[in-house]
Motif scaffolding. Structure first.
Motif, PDB file in Angstrom:
ATOM      1  N   UNK A   2      -3.828   0.163 -12.041  1.00 44.00           N
ATOM      2  CA  UNK A   2      -3.552   1.036 -10.904  1.00 44.00           C
ATOM      3  C   UNK A   2      -3.273   0.201  -9.656  1.00 44.00           C
ATOM      4  N   UNK A   3      -2.293   0.663  -8.869  1.00 40.63           N
ATOM      5  CA  UNK A   3      -1.997   0.097  -7.557  1.00 40.63           C
ATOM      6  C   UNK A   3      -2.049   1.233  -6.533  1.00 40.63           C
ATOM      7  N   UNK A   4      -2.478   0.920  -5.316  1.00 38.54           N
ATOM      8  CA  UNK A   4      -2.422   1.886  -4.228  1.00 38.54           C
ATOM      9  C   UNK A   4      -1.197   1.580  -3.375  1.00 38.54           C
ATOM     10  N   UNK A   5      -0.414   2.616  -3.112  1.00 39.04           N
ATOM     11  CA  UNK A   5       0.810   2.455  -2.307  1.00 39.04           C
ATOM     12  C   UNK A   5       0.565   3.028  -0.918  1.00 39.04           C
ATOM     13  N   UNK A   6       0.588   2.148   0.093  1.00 36.24           N
ATOM     14  CA  UNK A   6       0.401   2.556   1.484  1.00 36.24           C
ATOM     15  C   UNK A   6       1.733   2.411   2.212  1.00 36.24           C
ATOM     16  N   UNK A   7       2.411   3.535   2.539  1.00 30.92           N
ATOM     17  CA  UNK A   7       3.681   3.457   3.267  1.00 30.92           C
ATOM     18  C   UNK A   7       3.496   2.742   4.602  1.00 30.92           C
ATOM     19  N   UNK A   8       4.494   1.978   5.003  1.00 33.37           N
ATOM     20  CA  UNK A   8       4.433   1.288   6.299  1.00 33.37           C
ATOM     21  C   UNK A   8       5.533   1.847   7.193  1.00 33.37           C
ATOM     22  N   UNK A   9       6.572   1.076   7.446  1.00 33.44           N
ATOM     23  CA  UNK A   9       7.660   1.532   8.298  1.00 33.44           C
ATOM     24  C   UNK A   9       8.930   1.687   7.475  1.00 33.44           C
ATOM     25  N   UNK A  10       9.769   2.561   7.926  1.00 33.46           N
ATOM     26  CA  UNK A  10      11.025   2.782   7.217  1.00 33.46           C
ATOM     27  C   UNK A  10      10.753   3.217   5.792  1.00 33.46           C
ATOM     28  N   UNK A  11      11.375   2.495   4.859  1.00 35.54           N
ATOM     29  CA  UNK A  11      11.201   2.832   3.438  1.00 35.54           C
ATOM     30  C   UNK A  11      10.312   1.813   2.735  1.00 35.54           C
ATOM     31  N   UNK A  12       9.603   0.989   3.503  1.00 33.71           N
ATOM     32  CA  UNK A  12       8.764  -0.041   2.901  1.00 33.71           C
ATOM     33  C   UNK A  12       7.346   0.485   2.681  1.00 33.71           C
ATOM     34  N   UNK A  13       6.564  -0.303   1.946  1.00 34.26           N
ATOM     35  CA  UNK A  13       5.168   0.046   1.688  1.00 34.26           C
ATOM     36  C   UNK A  13       4.418  -1.213   1.298  1.00 34.26           C
ATOM     37  N   UNK A  14       3.101  -1.159   1.449  1.00 31.67           N
ATOM     38  CA  UNK A  14       2.225  -2.201   0.932  1.00 31.67           C
ATOM     39  C   UNK A  14       1.621  -1.708  -0.367  1.00 31.67           C
ATOM     40  N   UNK A  15       1.560  -2.595  -1.344  1.00 34.03           N
ATOM     41  CA  UNK A  15       1.012  -2.261  -2.652  1.00 34.03           C
ATOM     42  C   UNK A  15      -0.261  -3.065  -2.875  1.00 34.03           C
ATOM     43  N   UNK A  16      -1.342  -2.372  -3.151  1.00 32.58           N
ATOM     44  CA  UNK A  16      -2.639  -3.018  -3.357  1.00 32.58           C
ATOM     45  C   UNK A  16      -3.114  -2.749  -4.780  1.00 32.58           C
ATOM     46  N   UNK A  17      -3.221  -3.784  -5.630  1.00 30.95           N
ATOM     47  CA  UNK A  17      -3.742  -3.576  -6.982  1.00 30.95           C
ATOM     48  C   UNK A  17      -5.247  -3.346  -6.934  1.00 30.95           C
ATOM     49  N   UNK A  18      -5.747  -2.389  -7.681  1.00 26.78           N
ATOM     50  CA  UNK A  18      -7.165  -2.037  -7.640  1.00 26.78           C
ATOM     51  C   UNK A  18      -7.714  -1.862  -9.043  1.00 26.78           C
ATOM     52  N   UNK A  19      -9.012  -1.938  -9.124  1.00 26.43           N
ATOM     53  CA  UNK A  19      -9.743  -1.629 -10.356  1.00 26.43           C
ATOM     54  C   UNK A  19     -10.788  -0.575 -10.035  1.00 26.43           C
ATOM     55  N   UNK A  20     -11.257   0.111 -11.045  1.00 23.84           N
ATOM     56  CA  UNK A  20     -12.306   1.104 -10.847  1.00 23.84           C
ATOM     57  C   UNK A  20     -13.597   0.405 -10.432  1.00 23.84           C
ATOM     58  N   UNK A  21     -14.303   0.991  -9.445  1.00 22.89           N
ATOM     59  CA  UNK A  21     -15.537   0.369  -8.974  1.00 22.89           C
ATOM     60  C   UNK A  21     -16.649   1.411  -8.910  1.00 22.89           C
TER      61      UNK A  21
END
Length: 602
Positions: free
Chosen positions: A63-82
């Motif tokens: 799983x990755x978390x997608x956090x939109x930033x500006x325009x059409x870009x985003x930051x992608x954060x890989x995560x594990x269950x905790x």
């Protein structure tokens, strides 16, 4: 959107035997681990909407978390269950930009990327936190490079087996083990603002040094004194003609210089105070660093203000005079509960914190803490040290379990949780919750009639929450007047603040943190460890259950069976945001919420 797969660029990040992720390209193991901890805290606290503003998406590696930033870009954060205070925890490769696949690694780069999403008025806090991270990384590397040296020193001074480090002086070696561990929640706890390696080696608990205190003579009429303090008269420090007019107060060597001069100016004492050239009294630092034990009388500790910060840039290690008043009042309140509940005379010990002095300034103060007698044959271990690495490489918990609990660490935890929850739920029944985190509560282990005995030793009782209505209902005429506390935030008229403190300190830091840490180390299944926490807490809560509003009923509803639990937002309140932006009335008691890992079936 395409989520990248783990590959040969090191993004898979498998853990080493000690649980530390392998270093990705361009970073050391310490750097990668710190960045993961920082991202974990920011995700828990939902900084710049990293949690609430993200959407989970499935990738080839998880799983990755997608956090939109500006325009059409985003930051992608890989995560594990905790599950420990947050559903997710970050994993390598830390962070990616969606537009070009660039890996964002290292605290500086990660915080710069998130800073761009913050309100402009808050961006200075990100810069401050970045410096905090740099200081912490330098300290962690210093710890790594000196680990074997310090463990050898402890073994030489106190013996190879830490389960035989008995008495309060040897107990300071356990503080050294604890000082080399990370905080369960705050990611940069090992950093101390403004201090360099030379100063850490000379004065920090992780190096187990010994040094002499400095002293300053202040006009007696400017000093508030409660009880006798150990120390010389001015003439014994080489200051002639001041014995009848001045009082000598101890000063930590790190406060001498610009911090002390500024304090004296602020207190309008610079013309009347005299700093002695002669040092007096050898001391050894405790886990809190600003508190030192007298080397020749380790029952006596002196808490001295330091001009540094830990656990956040706003969390100064000075001593506000009002906290001295509140610590003494808190101790008296706890003693009144013990007097009403005599079983705790066998299981709970209180340090005496009724003696102190100050000159009306947070850098001109001292608390004298005196520990109970009769501990020479006991092992006194701050809870924060249990998972520390001892001489020989094994965990301290294992050594203690070998000596006292037949080699079973879970049996030791069981005994610890049983006493801890019995005490803390009883306090809740009186309307009290304590800031008795892993540093402020110690396990006292010895043997009685051939059987192990577990007791608690408590200190630093200046930051409780007290539901005065519940306290009056239980203590009756013996309940203290709210005015005995200097800080008006101590007293409340409902259970909410008391539940929050009980949950975030006793449940999360003193119980849940151990369950998740030991599960990560594969010492036992997480379900079994959390089951032990829930079972012992449920037993303690059950003693106080009844109808609606009864203390046990409140704790079962708001802790054991709640959908979500309060968690500390320590980075937000301590560094990232000014108080007027965070809304925190107390930076140590500012909360958000997380999942309840105690629910059955979790």
């Amino acid at each position: 959107m395409t989520v990248p797969a783990a590959g040969s660029d090191g993004t898979a990040g498998t853990p080493d035997a000690d649980g530390t992720p392998d270093a990705p390209p361009g970073g050391t193991g310490e750097s990668a681990e710190l960045t993961l901890r920082v991202l974990g805290a920011l995700l828990r606290e939902d900084v710049v909407g990293l949690r609430s503003g993200s959407v989970p998406v499935d990738g080839p590696d998880g799983v990755w978390l997608r956090r939109p930033t500006t325009g059409h870009d985003a930051l992608l954060l890989p995560v594990r269950s905790d599950g420990f205070q947050c559903v997710w925890a970050p994993r390598l490769p830390l962070l990616r930009r969606e537009s070009d696949g660039t890996v964002v690694s290292g605290c500086d780069a990660v915080l710069a990327a998130l800073r761009a999403l913050a309100d402009p008025v808050d961006r200075g806090g990100f810069d401050t936190f970045a410096e905090e991270c740099r200081q912490t990384l330098a300290t962690v590397r210093l710890h790594t490079g000196t680990q074997e040296e310090v463990l050898a020193l402890l073994a030489e001074r106190h013996g190879a087996d830490p389960a035989r480090w008995t008495g309060l002086f040897a107990g300071l070696a356990h503080d050294t083990l604890a000082a080399r561990l990370d905080h369960p929640v705050y990611p940069t706890a090992r950093g101390r603002s403004g201090l360099v390696p030379r100063q850490l080696r000379a004065y920090a608990p992780e190096f187990h040094p010994r040094f002499a205190l400095r002293w300053i003579a202040l006009p007696a009429d400017a000093v508030t004194l409660r009880g006798a303090l150990p120390g010389p008269r001015p003439s014994e420090l080489g200051l002639r003609g001041l014995d009848d007019s001045h009082v000598a107060l101890p000063v930590h060597p790190l406060s001498v210089g610009a911090p002390l001069r500024a304090a004296l100016r602020d207190a309008v004492l610079d013309g009347a105070a005299v700093l002695a050239d002669r040092s007096h009294l050898d001391v050894v630092p405790t886990l809190s660093m600003r508190t030192v034990a007298l080397a020749d009388t380790p029952r006596v500790h002196l808490k001295l203000p330091l001009a540094t910060s830990t656990l956040g840039s706003l969390n100064r290690r000075t001593i506000k005079p009002g906290t001295l008043v509140d610590g003494a009042a808190g101790q008296r309140l706890l003693q009144s509960v013990i007097d009403r509940e005599p079983r705790f005379r066998r299981t709970v010990l209180l340090a005496d914190e009724s003696r102190y002095a100050h000159a009306g300034h947070e850098l001109l103060a001292v608390l004298l803490r005196r520990y109970p007698s009769g501990l020479d044959d006991a092992v006194v271990v701050p809870a924060a040290a249990l998972l520390g690495r001892a001489p020989g490489g094994r965990m301290l918990l294992d050594h203690l379990a070998d000596r006292f609990y037949g080699g079973d660490p879970l049996a030791l935890l069981d005994a610890w949780f049983t006493v801890l929850f019995d005490w803390q739920t009883t306090l809740f029944a009186y309307g009290i919750a304590l800031e008795s985190h892993q540093q402020n509560v110690s396990l006292v282990l010895d043997e009685r009639k051939g059987r192990p005995r577990m007791r608690l030793l408590l200190k630093d009782n200046d930051g409780p929450r007290v539901n005065i209505d519940r306290l009056r209902a239980t203590l009756g005429p013996g309940a203290p007047d709210p005015a005995v506390f200097d800080d008006p935030r101590v007293v409340c008229h409902d259970d909410g603040p008391v539940v929050d403190l009980f949950t975030t300190i006793t449940v999360h830091l003193c119980a849940g943190a151990y369950a998740f840490a030991l599960a990560r180390l594969e010492r036992a299944p997480l379900r079994r460890l959390l089951g032990l926490v829930r079972e012992r807490l449920s037993e303690a809560v059950g003693r106080w259950e009844g109808g609606p509003g009864e203390p046990g009923t409140v704790l079962r509803e708001h802790v054991l069976d709640a959908a979500r639990l309060p968690i500390k937002a320590m980075v937000t309140a301590g560094t990232l945001l000014a108080k007027d932006r965070s809304g925190a009335s107390d930076i140590n008691k500012h909360y958000t919420t997380g999942p309840n890992y105690l629910l059955r079936g979790v």
